[in-house]
Design a protein around this motif. Sequence first.
Motif, PDB file in Angstrom:
ATOM      1  N   LEU A  65      46.730  43.015  46.073  1.00 14.45           N
ATOM      2  CA  LEU A  65      45.279  42.806  45.929  1.00 14.45           C
ATOM      3  C   LEU A  65      44.647  42.481  47.286  1.00 14.45           C
ATOM      4  CD1 LEU A  65      45.307  40.820  42.577  1.00 14.45           C
ATOM      5  CD2 LEU A  65      44.379  43.110  42.943  1.00 14.45           C
ATOM      6  N   LEU A  66      45.372  41.723  48.096  1.00 14.20           N
ATOM      7  CA  LEU A  66      44.869  41.430  49.438  1.00 14.20           C
ATOM      8  C   LEU A  66      44.790  42.714  50.265  1.00 14.20           C
ATOM      9  CD1 LEU A  66      43.977  39.545  51.705  1.00 14.20           C
ATOM     10  CD2 LEU A  66      46.394  39.163  52.245  1.00 14.20           C
ATOM     11  N   ALA A  67      45.843  43.542  50.188  1.00 13.51           N
ATOM     12  CA  ALA A  67      45.857  44.796  50.953  1.00 13.51           C
ATOM     13  C   ALA A  67      44.655  45.659  50.570  1.00 13.51           C
ATOM     14  CB  ALA A  67      47.164  45.551  50.713  1.00 13.51           C
ATOM     15  N   ALA A  68      44.313  45.677  49.289  1.00 13.46           N
ATOM     16  CA  ALA A  68      43.160  46.468  48.848  1.00 13.46           C
ATOM     17  C   ALA A  68      41.874  45.895  49.464  1.00 13.46           C
ATOM     18  CB  ALA A  68      43.074  46.464  47.325  1.00 13.46           C
TER      19      ALA A  68
ATOM     20  N   GLU B 286      43.119  34.386  30.457  1.00 18.95           N
ATOM     21  CA  GLU B 286      44.521  34.328  30.892  1.00 18.95           C
ATOM     22  C   GLU B 286      44.633  33.568  32.218  1.00 18.95           C
ATOM     23  OE1 GLU B 286      47.092  35.381  29.191  1.00 18.95           O
ATOM     24  OE2 GLU B 286      45.741  36.077  27.599  1.00 18.95           O
ATOM     25  N   PRO B 287      45.570  32.599  32.283  1.00 17.73           N
ATOM     26  CA  PRO B 287      45.742  31.843  33.532  1.00 17.73           C
ATOM     27  C   PRO B 287      46.006  32.742  34.745  1.00 17.73           C
ATOM     28  CG  PRO B 287      47.069  30.881  31.769  1.00 17.73           C
ATOM     29  CD  PRO B 287      46.476  32.142  31.216  1.00 17.73           C
ATOM     30  N   VAL B 288      46.758  33.825  34.536  1.00 19.47           N
ATOM     31  CA  VAL B 288      47.057  34.736  35.653  1.00 19.47           C
ATOM     32  C   VAL B 288      45.757  35.353  36.183  1.00 19.47           C
ATOM     33  CG1 VAL B 288      48.151  36.942  36.262  1.00 19.47           C
ATOM     34  CG2 VAL B 288      49.438  35.229  34.966  1.00 19.47           C
ATOM     35  N   ASP B 289      44.849  35.720  35.257  1.00 19.24           N
ATOM     36  CA  ASP B 289      43.571  36.307  35.683  1.00 19.24           C
ATOM     37  C   ASP B 289      42.718  35.280  36.424  1.00 19.24           C
ATOM     38  OD1 ASP B 289      44.303  38.685  34.569  1.00 19.24           O
ATOM     39  OD2 ASP B 289      43.298  38.304  32.647  1.00 19.24           O
ATOM     40  N   GLU B 290      42.843  34.016  36.003  1.00 20.53           N
ATOM     41  CA  GLU B 290      42.088  32.969  36.713  1.00 20.53           C
ATOM     42  C   GLU B 290      42.594  32.836  38.147  1.00 20.53           C
ATOM     43  OE1 GLU B 290      41.511  29.240  34.670  1.00 20.53           O
ATOM     44  OE2 GLU B 290      41.131  28.174  36.551  1.00 20.53           O
ATOM     45  N   GLU B 291      43.915  32.872  38.320  1.00 21.23           N
ATOM     46  CA  GLU B 291      44.479  32.785  39.680  1.00 21.23           C
ATOM     47  C   GLU B 291      43.949  33.918  40.552  1.00 21.23           C
ATOM     48  OE1 GLU B 291      46.186  30.379  41.025  1.00 21.23           O
ATOM     49  OE2 GLU B 291      46.062  29.364  39.111  1.00 21.23           O
ATOM     50  N   ILE B 292      43.927  35.128  39.975  1.00 23.33           N
ATOM     51  CA  ILE B 292      43.477  36.292  40.736  1.00 23.33           C
ATOM     52  C   ILE B 292      41.996  36.161  41.086  1.00 23.33           C
ATOM     53  CG2 ILE B 292      43.034  38.784  40.520  1.00 23.33           C
ATOM     54  CD1 ILE B 292      45.763  38.959  39.089  1.00 23.33           C
ATOM     55  N   ALA B 293      41.210  35.645  40.130  1.00 28.99           N
ATOM     56  CA  ALA B 293      39.776  35.465  40.398  1.00 28.99           C
ATOM     57  C   ALA B 293      39.562  34.424  41.501  1.00 28.99           C
ATOM     58  CB  ALA B 293      39.063  35.047  39.116  1.00 28.99           C
ATOM     59  N   CYS B 294      40.392  33.381  41.515  1.00 20.96           N
ATOM     60  CA  CYS B 294      40.265  32.345  42.554  1.00 20.96           C
ATOM     61  C   CYS B 294      40.660  32.911  43.923  1.00 20.96           C
ATOM     62  CB  CYS B 294      41.119  31.125  42.219  1.00 20.96           C
ATOM     63  SG  CYS B 294      40.521  30.217  40.781  1.00 20.96           S
ATOM     64  N   ASP B 295      41.696  33.738  43.936  1.00 22.89           N
ATOM     65  CA  ASP B 295      42.079  34.412  45.192  1.00 22.89           C
ATOM     66  C   ASP B 295      40.919  35.256  45.688  1.00 22.89           C
ATOM     67  OD1 ASP B 295      44.619  33.398  45.330  1.00 22.89           O
ATOM     68  OD2 ASP B 295      45.643  35.220  44.667  1.00 22.89           O
ATOM     69  N   LYS B 296      40.334  36.025  44.774  1.00 20.67           N
ATOM     70  CA  LYS B 296      39.280  36.964  45.152  1.00 20.67           C
ATOM     71  C   LYS B 296      38.071  36.211  45.720  1.00 20.67           C
ATOM     72  CE  LYS B 296      37.278  41.239  43.375  1.00 20.67           C
ATOM     73  NZ  LYS B 296      37.482  41.933  44.640  1.00 20.67           N
ATOM     74  N   PHE B 297      37.750  35.085  45.094  1.00 23.27           N
ATOM     75  CA  PHE B 297      36.644  34.267  45.599  1.00 23.27           C
ATOM     76  C   PHE B 297      36.951  33.823  47.039  1.00 23.27           C
ATOM     77  CE2 PHE B 297      35.160  29.916  46.425  1.00 23.27           C
ATOM     78  CZ  PHE B 297      33.796  30.110  46.382  1.00 23.27           C
ATOM     79  N   ALA B 298      38.178  33.345  47.263  1.00 18.63           N
ATOM     80  CA  ALA B 298      38.548  32.858  48.601  1.00 18.63           C
ATOM     81  C   ALA B 298      38.572  34.006  49.611  1.00 18.63           C
ATOM     82  CB  ALA B 298      39.906  32.161  48.547  1.00 18.63           C
ATOM     83  N   PHE B 299      39.110  35.160  49.216  1.00 15.90           N
ATOM     84  CA  PHE B 299      39.138  36.327  50.130  1.00 15.90           C
ATOM     85  C   PHE B 299      37.711  36.654  50.570  1.00 15.90           C
ATOM     86  CE2 PHE B 299      42.961  38.547  47.818  1.00 15.90           C
ATOM     87  CZ  PHE B 299      43.809  37.572  48.291  1.00 15.90           C
ATOM     88  N   GLU B 300      36.823  36.754  49.567  1.00 15.75           N
ATOM     89  CA  GLU B 300      35.452  37.189  49.875  1.00 15.75           C
ATOM     90  C   GLU B 300      34.746  36.164  50.747  1.00 15.75           C
ATOM     91  OE1 GLU B 300      33.898  38.209  46.029  1.00 15.75           O
ATOM     92  OE2 GLU B 300      35.046  40.092  45.993  1.00 15.75           O
TER      93      GLU B 300
END
Length: 246
Positions: A195-198, A122-136
Amino acid sequence: LIWLYAFMSCRALFALSGFLLEQVASGQPVDPNAMRLTAAEAEAFERYKGLLSKASELRFAGTILDMSWPDDVPKPTRALDRATLSTPDQTGYDLAHFGYAYAILHEIQHVKFSSDGNAPAEPVDEEIACDKFAFEFVLAKIPEYAIQTRENELLVRRKRAASLMLVMSLPLGVADPDYWSETPTHPSVRRRLELLAAELDSLPANDDVWLYGSAVVLARLLAVSSQSPIQATTARNLFRQLLAKI
Ligand SMILES: [Zn+2]
């Protein structure tokens, strides 16, 4: 737009954080209809609103050459020297630069998914995974960096966390409310901020980052409609309650 929004968000922080902190610390509800702002804070709030309309002008203008540049924001030119800026403007400058780093990291993960052929379905899940990579990436190795540079670890973490808060809330500052909800390709602004707050949960409950996040969300919500009072126990709790209103 990240640049303009960085300075806009600093105006919101300056305008509202004193009031928000006072209410949370004293256990009083945050009542946006009865904000006691100093003259300087009220002026900063007016400037925030002025920049908000500039941001939508810029969105439609296409390039900054097609619009009149706001006189209270330094122009992002190659010749601009950080050292010549006032302290609040240096904050905007730094937040914007970290924000660009996030944007590049997020895009790198998209490219990696595409070349490795393992992107989420799912494109939405890809966006979230990309955010998570950048956060980390942005939040990793802070202790090592702080030791190397002899900087305070919490301050380093706060600065980086604030820049993530900036980019994750960007649509609030530069787009109309119609664009804040989930689309077939992108998660909603609220979900990205949750997700960022978490991810930032280990920061102290009254950390400045929560006040910054609360100030940018509340300032924007107030530009749309009046808001009912919120009873919050900590700045983090206030931020989470404000997210629910987006
Ligand atoms: Zn993306």
